[in-house]
Design a protein around this motif. Sequence first.
Motif, PDB file in Angstrom:
ATOM      1  N   ARG A  52      37.035  42.529  34.684  1.00 13.01           N
ATOM      2  CA  ARG A  52      37.887  43.718  34.512  1.00 13.01           C
ATOM      3  C   ARG A  52      38.370  44.159  35.879  1.00 13.01           C
ATOM      4  N   GLY A  53      39.579  44.735  35.888  1.00 11.59           N
ATOM      5  CA  GLY A  53      40.202  45.111  37.149  1.00 11.59           C
ATOM      6  C   GLY A  53      39.272  45.934  38.011  1.00 11.59           C
ATOM      7  N   ARG A  54      39.129  45.526  39.272  1.00 17.38           N
ATOM      8  CA  ARG A  54      38.186  46.209  40.162  1.00 17.38           C
ATOM      9  C   ARG A  54      38.818  47.385  40.893  1.00 17.38           C
ATOM     10  N   GLY A  55      40.103  47.643  40.634  1.00 19.05           N
ATOM     11  CA  GLY A  55      40.786  48.717  41.350  1.00 19.05           C
ATOM     12  C   GLY A  55      40.411  50.097  40.867  1.00 19.05           C
ATOM     13  N   GLY A  56      39.752  50.167  39.730  1.00 24.03           N
ATOM     14  CA  GLY A  56      39.318  51.482  39.269  1.00 24.03           C
ATOM     15  C   GLY A  56      39.460  51.685  37.773  1.00 24.03           C
ATOM     16  N   LEU A  63      43.626  39.667  29.961  1.00 22.25           N
ATOM     17  CA  LEU A  63      44.584  40.280  29.051  1.00 22.25           C
ATOM     18  C   LEU A  63      45.842  40.691  29.815  1.00 22.25           C
ATOM     19  N   LYS A  64      45.623  41.291  30.997  1.00 18.90           N
ATOM     20  CA  LYS A  64      46.763  41.730  31.801  1.00 18.90           C
ATOM     21  C   LYS A  64      47.671  40.557  32.149  1.00 18.90           C
ATOM     22  N   TRP A  65      47.041  39.464  32.540  1.00 19.31           N
ATOM     23  CA  TRP A  65      47.851  38.302  32.915  1.00 19.31           C
ATOM     24  C   TRP A  65      48.615  37.733  31.720  1.00 19.31           C
ATOM     25  N   CYS A  80      49.063  42.101  45.400  1.00 17.87           N
ATOM     26  CA  CYS A  80      47.654  42.452  45.550  1.00 17.87           C
ATOM     27  C   CYS A  80      47.548  43.856  46.132  1.00 17.87           C
ATOM     28  N   ASN A  81      46.692  44.620  45.536  1.00 18.95           N
ATOM     29  CA  ASN A  81      46.501  46.000  45.957  1.00 18.95           C
ATOM     30  C   ASN A  81      45.329  46.084  46.937  1.00 18.95           C
ATOM     31  N   SER A  82      45.656  46.022  48.219  1.00 22.01           N
ATOM     32  CA  SER A  82      44.633  46.195  49.254  1.00 22.01           C
ATOM     33  C   SER A  82      44.855  47.513  49.967  1.00 22.01           C
ATOM     34  N   ASP A  83      45.183  48.526  49.185  1.00 21.42           N
ATOM     35  CA  ASP A  83      45.456  49.813  49.815  1.00 21.42           C
ATOM     36  C   ASP A  83      44.190  50.643  49.949  1.00 21.42           C
ATOM     37  N   GLU A  84      43.132  50.155  49.368  1.00 16.39           N
ATOM     38  CA  GLU A  84      41.819  50.801  49.429  1.00 16.39           C
ATOM     39  C   GLU A  84      41.793  52.163  50.124  1.00 16.39           C
ATOM     40  N   GLY A  85      41.901  53.195  49.319  1.00 20.01           N
ATOM     41  CA  GLY A  85      41.943  54.512  49.936  1.00 20.01           C
ATOM     42  C   GLY A  85      41.048  55.521  49.255  1.00 20.01           C
ATOM     43  N   GLU A  86      40.448  55.128  48.160  1.00 20.30           N
ATOM     44  CA  GLU A  86      39.583  56.041  47.429  1.00 20.30           C
ATOM     45  C   GLU A  86      38.380  56.410  48.301  1.00 20.30           C
ATOM     46  N   CYS A 171      49.630  55.350  47.492  1.00 18.72           N
ATOM     47  CA  CYS A 171      50.160  53.992  47.386  1.00 18.72           C
ATOM     48  C   CYS A 171      49.161  53.019  46.775  1.00 18.72           C
ATOM     49  N   GLY A 172      47.925  53.461  46.572  1.00 16.77           N
ATOM     50  CA  GLY A 172      46.987  52.638  45.828  1.00 16.77           C
ATOM     51  C   GLY A 172      47.315  52.627  44.349  1.00 16.77           C
ATOM     52  N   GLU A 173      48.011  53.648  43.898  1.00 18.91           N
ATOM     53  CA  GLU A 173      48.456  53.671  42.499  1.00 18.91           C
ATOM     54  C   GLU A 173      49.529  52.606  42.375  1.00 18.91           C
ATOM     55  N   GLU A 174      49.407  51.772  41.379  1.00 19.62           N
ATOM     56  CA  GLU A 174      50.187  50.537  41.408  1.00 19.62           C
ATOM     57  C   GLU A 174      51.697  50.725  41.449  1.00 19.62           C
ATOM     58  N   THR A 175      52.225  51.723  40.755  1.00 21.36           N
ATOM     59  CA  THR A 175      53.683  51.850  40.784  1.00 21.36           C
ATOM     60  C   THR A 175      54.164  52.521  42.066  1.00 21.36           C
ATOM     61  N   ILE A 207      50.040  43.229  39.172  1.00 21.52           N
ATOM     62  CA  ILE A 207      49.321  43.814  40.293  1.00 21.52           C
ATOM     63  C   ILE A 207      47.837  43.810  39.979  1.00 21.52           C
ATOM     64  N   ASN A 208      47.084  43.303  40.925  1.00 16.91           N
ATOM     65  CA  ASN A 208      45.634  43.404  40.808  1.00 16.91           C
ATOM     66  C   ASN A 208      45.044  43.828  42.136  1.00 16.91           C
ATOM     67  N   ASN A 209      43.828  44.268  42.011  1.00 13.83           N
ATOM     68  CA  ASN A 209      43.076  44.696  43.174  1.00 13.83           C
ATOM     69  C   ASN A 209      42.562  43.478  43.958  1.00 13.83           C
ATOM     70  N   THR A 210      42.278  43.700  45.221  1.00 19.89           N
ATOM     71  CA  THR A 210      41.788  42.643  46.107  1.00 19.89           C
ATOM     72  C   THR A 210      40.555  41.936  45.531  1.00 19.89           C
ATOM     73  N   GLU A 211      39.598  42.730  45.120  1.00 17.77           N
ATOM     74  CA  GLU A 211      38.352  42.153  44.603  1.00 17.77           C
ATOM     75  C   GLU A 211      38.611  41.371  43.321  1.00 17.77           C
ATOM     76  N   THR A 212      39.542  41.874  42.522  1.00 17.86           N
ATOM     77  CA  THR A 212      39.873  41.169  41.287  1.00 17.86           C
ATOM     78  C   THR A 212      40.371  39.765  41.613  1.00 17.86           C
ATOM     79  N   PHE A 213      41.357  39.710  42.510  1.00 20.60           N
ATOM     80  CA  PHE A 213      41.892  38.396  42.887  1.00 20.60           C
ATOM     81  C   PHE A 213      40.805  37.523  43.515  1.00 20.60           C
TER      82      PHE A 213
HETATM   83  C1  LIG Z   1      45.688  57.760  42.721  1.00 23.94           C
HETATM   84  C2  LIG Z   1      45.320  56.336  42.524  1.00 23.94           C
HETATM   85  C3  LIG Z   1      44.870  55.574  43.587  1.00 23.94           C
HETATM   86  C4  LIG Z   1      44.540  54.253  43.421  1.00 23.94           C
HETATM   87  N1  LIG Z   1      44.124  53.548  44.500  1.00 23.94           N
HETATM   88  C5  LIG Z   1      43.820  52.234  44.336  1.00 23.94           C
HETATM   89  C6  LIG Z   1      43.411  51.464  45.450  1.00 23.94           C
HETATM   90  O1  LIG Z   1      43.338  51.960  46.567  1.00 23.94           O
HETATM   91  N2  LIG Z   1      43.135  50.161  45.264  1.00 23.94           N
HETATM   92  C7  LIG Z   1      43.243  49.578  44.037  1.00 23.94           C
HETATM   93  O2  LIG Z   1      43.026  48.407  43.919  1.00 23.94           O
HETATM   94  N3  LIG Z   1      43.628  50.294  42.973  1.00 23.94           N
HETATM   95  C8  LIG Z   1      43.904  51.605  43.083  1.00 23.94           C
HETATM   96  N4  LIG Z   1      44.328  52.314  41.999  1.00 23.94           N
HETATM   97  C9  LIG Z   1      44.437  51.617  40.707  1.00 23.94           C
HETATM   98  C10 LIG Z   1      45.764  50.904  40.576  1.00 23.94           C
HETATM   99  O3  LIG Z   1      46.712  51.804  40.077  1.00 23.94           O
HETATM  100  C11 LIG Z   1      45.723  49.759  39.594  1.00 23.94           C
HETATM  101  O4  LIG Z   1      45.120  50.165  38.442  1.00 23.94           O
HETATM  102  C12 LIG Z   1      45.002  48.549  40.135  1.00 23.94           C
HETATM  103  O5  LIG Z   1      45.549  48.162  41.356  1.00 23.94           O
HETATM  104  C13 LIG Z   1      45.136  47.425  39.161  1.00 23.94           C
HETATM  105  O6  LIG Z   1      44.402  46.317  39.577  1.00 23.94           O
HETATM  106  P1  LIG Z   1      43.101  45.858  38.774  1.00 23.94           P
HETATM  107  O7  LIG Z   1      43.470  45.699  37.344  1.00 23.94           O
HETATM  108  O8  LIG Z   1      42.751  44.563  39.403  1.00 23.94           O
HETATM  109  O9  LIG Z   1      42.079  46.891  38.991  1.00 23.94           O
HETATM  110  C14 LIG Z   1      44.629  53.653  42.148  1.00 23.94           C
HETATM  111  C15 LIG Z   1      45.058  54.421  41.085  1.00 23.94           C
HETATM  112  C16 LIG Z   1      45.390  55.749  41.265  1.00 23.94           C
HETATM  113  C17 LIG Z   1      45.863  56.539  40.109  1.00 23.94           C
END
Ligand SMILES: Cc1cc2nc3c(=O)[nH]c(=O)nc-3n(C[C@H](O)[C@H](O)[C@H](O)COP(=O)(O)O)c2cc1C
Lengths: 433, 157, 746
Positions: A52-56, A63-65, A80-86, A171-175, A207-213
């Motif tokens: 399951r997606g590791r981004g949160g 399924l996503k793919w 790839c979402n490497s914005d890691e900011g949480e 910018c961690g939010e995918e859109t 879009i997927n998270n770094t750990e997911t990929f």
């Molecule tokens: C405010 C906000 C911040 C987020 N920050 C991150 C982030 O830093 N890294 C990340 O991978 N996903 C973050 N996400 C989740 C992404 O929107 C998205 O669900 C994710 O990148 C999808 O990848 P995954 O299915 O592999 O988890 C954030 C979502 C929100 C709403």
Amino acid sequence: MNEVCFKNLDKENPASIATYEANGGYKVWRKILNGGFTPDEIIQELKTSGLRGRGGAGFPTGLKWSFMPRNQEGQKYVVCNSDEGEPGTCHDRDILRYNPHSVIEGMAIAGFVMNATVGYNYIRGEFMEPYYRFEEALKDAYEAGLLGKNLLGSDVSFDLYTHLGAGAYICGEETALLESLEGKKGQPRFKPPFPANVGLFGKPTTINNTETFASVPEILSRGGQWFADLGVENSGGTKCFSVTGSVKNPANFEVPMGTPFSKLLELAGGLKEGRKLKAVIPGGSSTPVLPAETAMNMTMDYDSIANAGSMLGAGSVIVMDDTTCMVKTLTRLAHFYYDESCGQCTPCREGTGWLYRMLQRILDGNGKEEDLDLLLSVGEKIMGNTICALGDAAATPVESFIKHFRDEFEYYIQNGRSMVEEEHNLVEEEASV
Amino acid sequence: MISNEAKKEIDFWVSKYPEGRESSAVMQALTIVQKENGGSLNSELINDVAEYLEMPAISVQEVATFYENYNHKPVGKHVLRFCHNISCMLNGSDELISYLEDKLGVKTGEVSKDGLVSVKKVECLGACVGGPMCQIGDQYHEHLTKDKLDNILENLT
Amino acid sequence: MSDIEIEIDGQLVRANQGDSIINIADREGIEVPRFCYHKKLSVAANCRMCLVDVEGVPKAQPACSTPAANGMKIHTKNDKAKFAQKAVMEFLLINHPLDCPICDQGGECELQDVAMEYGSDVSKFNEGKRIVPDKGIGALIQTDMTRCIHCTRCVRFGAEVAGIVEMGGTGRGEGVKIEPFLTEGIQSELSGNMIDVCPVGALTSKPFRYEARTWQMNAVQSVARHDLVGSNIYTQSYRGKVKRVVARDNDSINETWISDRDRFSYEGLNHESRALKPKVKIDGLWQETDWQEALKFAIDGIKNNANSSEQFGVLSSKYASLEEFYLLQKLARNFGTENIDFRLDQAQLSNASSLESTITLSEIESIDHALIVGSYTRLEQPMINHRIRKATLNGASVNTINSKKFDFNYKTGLDVLTSPQKLRATLQSVLKAIHNKTNKDAPSFLSQVSPEDIHNKIADDLIESKNGVIVLGEHLNSNLDSIAITSLIEQIASAADLKIANITLSGNSLSAEKVGFMPDEKGMSAASMFNESTKAFLLMDVDLEYDFFDSKSAQDCFNQEDVFVVALSSFENQSLLNGADVILPMASYYETSGTHINFDGQAQSFSASVKSPGDSKPGWKIIKVMADLFELEGFDYIDSTQVKEQALQLSRNKSSFKDVDFENFDDSQITTHWQYTPYVTDSVTRRASALQKTNIGMIDSAFVSEATAKKLGIGNDDLYLGVPVSIVDSVAEDYVFVHTNQARKA
Ligand SMILES: Cc1cc2nc3c(=O)[nH]c(=O)nc-3n(C[C@H](O)[C@H](O)[C@H](O)COP(=O)(O)O)c2cc1C
Ligand code: SF4
Ligand code: FES
């Protein structure tokens, strides 16, 4: 421990392509390039793995793919979402630093599955060391003929680039990330349409998270079932957790899903000397805080944490001890969301400021009795009414902190000072770290 | 004015995006010209970047004011970007920031008299296991203590 | 075609798949509150005011961005929807000043209206309110950004409609500021629409500031007549004066927009130079008098000076009403003269009026290609340009053949730079290229022509377009070769199967043409009247400095002792006082009823919004009385409607194409072309002060190439015909393009 993403952590030169390949890296990718894997088989393996997606959000990756219009004409993208900011989260950074090739391979595989020939890794702008490591890895992968056009003589092409952020949690939010990649403010888009249909540059995008990929190559190499079996029901595999706060050895740990929280705490050396566990935020600052007892009874997987009343989120375990002032902590979190709101939609733009100001006022000793209910009601009015989940993320801590530690807030309002700091007479002591 | 070296660097970023999508490089373009300008931006640079990437100036300004890493006032030669978010806070970042302010005689957001350093409080930098931490240039400094800070400051020239 | 069924508030409704909930609700008359949504702009879904409850979905959904799906059950007013709407309303108000009594938007504020209905009475907000500093965005729009609710309608308007990205949202979070990058003022010719789209009092009309409260004003439906579109407007007046003009929706004409010229020109009505009393000049001295005396003086003067009826000439600007044109030509013709004209600014009487437009305003939106010839369309016909822009947003391409590269608000593909004297050659090449490519025999006058690469490319685009149009603009008027050019345009259009949009004649020219406000073969055109033979003139709304192609000849003629000039005019200026012998004060725009015929041939009538000031009278009444005094037959009208009916019965007297001599033409001279900025085109606009202070209003440059400047011995900032020289790359050779707000001196 450390079986998937952190597999190479203890090797010499963990980030090098040599180390990666020596430990089975790029095996899957080469197999694909030699025609040994079909997209459908890959998706099937991922579904089996329970990844399951590791981004949160924890959305099933297989399924996503499968949602991508793979056969649609035209350019498609993998991002790839490497914005890691949480707040509380920092394991993607280590994956980028110590295992960059797993991300590259994972993205390339995704490109193959989705029929996307271009990928971008969006790395947060402050991650310069990881950025240089990743760029070096890219160079090596290109030189090895593993990235580029018509790879190893096949008709598969994949070009991968990094994009650097410039400081915005949203910018961690995918859109928002996609907007940012397009050179705009990182303001989330409303959905529908979803990125799978209208994503980067208006094209279908996954879009997927770094750990997911990073998990994908190992899953495909050892089989979906192997991965699933590492974890527990509904939470396949391993997960990287960042354990921070009042522990002796804050660090990242990759452990099987379902590992008891107490075990994780132990791995981090337990609480700091002489302190007692007070509360835990299990999944990053956006997830509800849990009191010590609840936390000690949960295991680290999606369902157990949900049952405990919180979320696994990004796997960022923030540990608080008996000296932690919950009013101050919540105010700091409220400040974060206030600071990071993109400002686009009304409830978040106006509500985060309202929440923060009220809390700061309480912290300054000017709280009023009605403030707590007002905080809750403002949170309730933000919740669910915003474009993206940042609004919810801002309201969540407010609700859970007040729910579990209301007495501390009341004390602060009545006395104009912290109950905890008073108890522990910490006001001066702490100044000498 | 954007120097030729800076333009070359910007072009490297531009080359990563599809044709007609040059504006994707705007964030890096701003980072590059900011660096060249001693750490901060001004309207002239915004205009230059807009012209170079053929974007409306206001769109560049939007980007330049949205992201945290751009400065619109002059900064010290070295900017100490100190995380004060939860994990760092739980490990004493506030006290270290105060220590720093006292030692340098500046408040966060200000530049030291000799122009060498400025201090900025920032949100989570994604190195929580190393908190308290701060970023100076490309470098992260983790597990900070007063001694370590003293040491770091001494080595800044 | 409705393919799905949904339920809104218990009502079963058929709708189209994908239609947004808000659209469906609007259609059904179900009220959903909203701020960011605007039917002509992209959906932003940022205000969150339109949240509604969709059964089965946990969160409230924004009606503006949620597509309807079959079987959806929507509640716009249940507890969940109300809770969300109230929440958003409260958030919007916490930082919004509650100063409605001093806000110019008070009474027409969407926030105020919605707050009444959806707000709760008490806000518990106890923190300090946000204050936003103002940058100022120019002479037309007053900003008060503390009132801004960040709906981004103005930003989207700029990007999507005006096509010039000037406003943006800087900063983030609570600190987001809607502002321009610079404070030099907005550059768009459509900027005033931002006032209309702004739901609150953040953007209001600057000239209107503190003039009146909206509920005190009297709104009248009217029609703007500064251009060929005839945009629909409301005039709003207070104590007998027009205080504001706003857009009135008409989808086939102006949609929901109007140009700044249409919006702000009304200021000219209240200008100090209004002609308020009849005046006669006796022995060189002006005397105010009453209508009876003045008319008698006028009639006698004309009779005495014009020895024969052919010595009488009648001229009008192109901005009069259909009725005025009709009556005045009737007066002239019954008087016995054919010397009638409104084409005062034409260098050579072109064939332009024979070139009929074959496309409608709304059709322009769906063209796939346009070739613009001789036109800075954006400034000449803003709303027509807007339709072209819309077409480009849907993928249409645009090429231009112009004497200078203009700043269009869409991308142009090929831009051919051609001086007026070389335009014939360019068009011949294009025509030849089309013939070559379509394997048609070219007419003999093209035998020597060999098209270059660029002409071939232009021809390719024209031939390939399935739904292309050729746009012929204002520059034709001052082209000495306009007959040949019009003819070539006609031939190109027919050879490549293109529609024609003829926008050479602006204002209410189509009314003038309809009633034949032009000489027949026996009569003289405007330009040829200024010789010895015309001894008496009747002028209607004519400015002696601005309106003529050759204003010096015109003024010299009028100033002669033995030439008697009667002027129906709403304004006085020195040149009029010099040239005229009688001034009959005439009602201006919005002060009289009348009719405008637009690009689509639609005759749109309007009634008077206010009474005309002083002793001035509606033009059509003045003409009628004059006709009576001349004892002419057929002027016993009771009201202007009768006049209109008669006028509309005339079928346009289509003058045939004049023969063209394609052989002999001297293109070796350096030419000068004078184009007015849009804010001096007509007598009223010219006097509207705020428009003059805009960037567009202040345009005043003689553009010339380096080489030509050398030939002419001029340099940057020298004055050329009184206009500062600006040496630029993108202008044709042997040519000076004067773009100015100054009266013509060429
Ligand atoms: C405010 C906000 C911040 C987020 N920050 C991150 C982030 O830093 N890294 C990340 O991978 N996903 C973050 N996400 C989740 C992404 O929107 C998205 O669900 C994710 O990148 C999808 O990848 P995954 O299915 O592999 O988890 C954030 C979502 C929100 C709403
Ligand atoms: S919830 Fe906050 S961060 Fe998300 S779109 Fe709305 S304003 Fe932006
Ligand atoms: S009108 Fe729907 S969110 Fe603004």
